[in-house]
Design a protein around this motif. Structure first.
Motif: not given
Length: 83
Positions: A25-28, A57-59, A64-67
């Motif tokens: 999951v990338l956070c960009q 993007t808020p961490l 949450q996406l990863a969960f």
């Protein structure tokens, strides 16, 4: 900093065992699943190497996406590595 993060991911992945599965999951600009669960590390590496630090993007959105993604994993034991 991003170079060190990539080194940390590489070190983590070097501990993999047969049968392990990984997702990325990338956070960009926004959180996104770059690679869904796969046992093939070669599918992760191009995405990891191409990752760039930018966006706001808020961490917590990405975590949450990863969960949500981890819930779909087929193994009982799961890890989310946040770098």
């Amino acid at each position: 900093v991003l170079r060190r993060s990539k080194e940390a991911v590489d070190a983590f992945l070097s501990l993999s065992q047969q049968g392990d599965e990984y997702a990325l999951v990338l956070c960009q600009e926004h959180g996104r699943v770059a690679v869904s669960f796969t046992p093939h590390l070669e599918r992760l590496m191009p995405e990891i190497l191409a990752a760039q630090a930018h966006g706001s993007t808020p961490l917590l959105d990405s975590v949450q996406l990863a969960f949500d993604l981890v819930k779909k994993g087929r193994h009982e034991r799961k890890v989310i590595l946040v770098i």
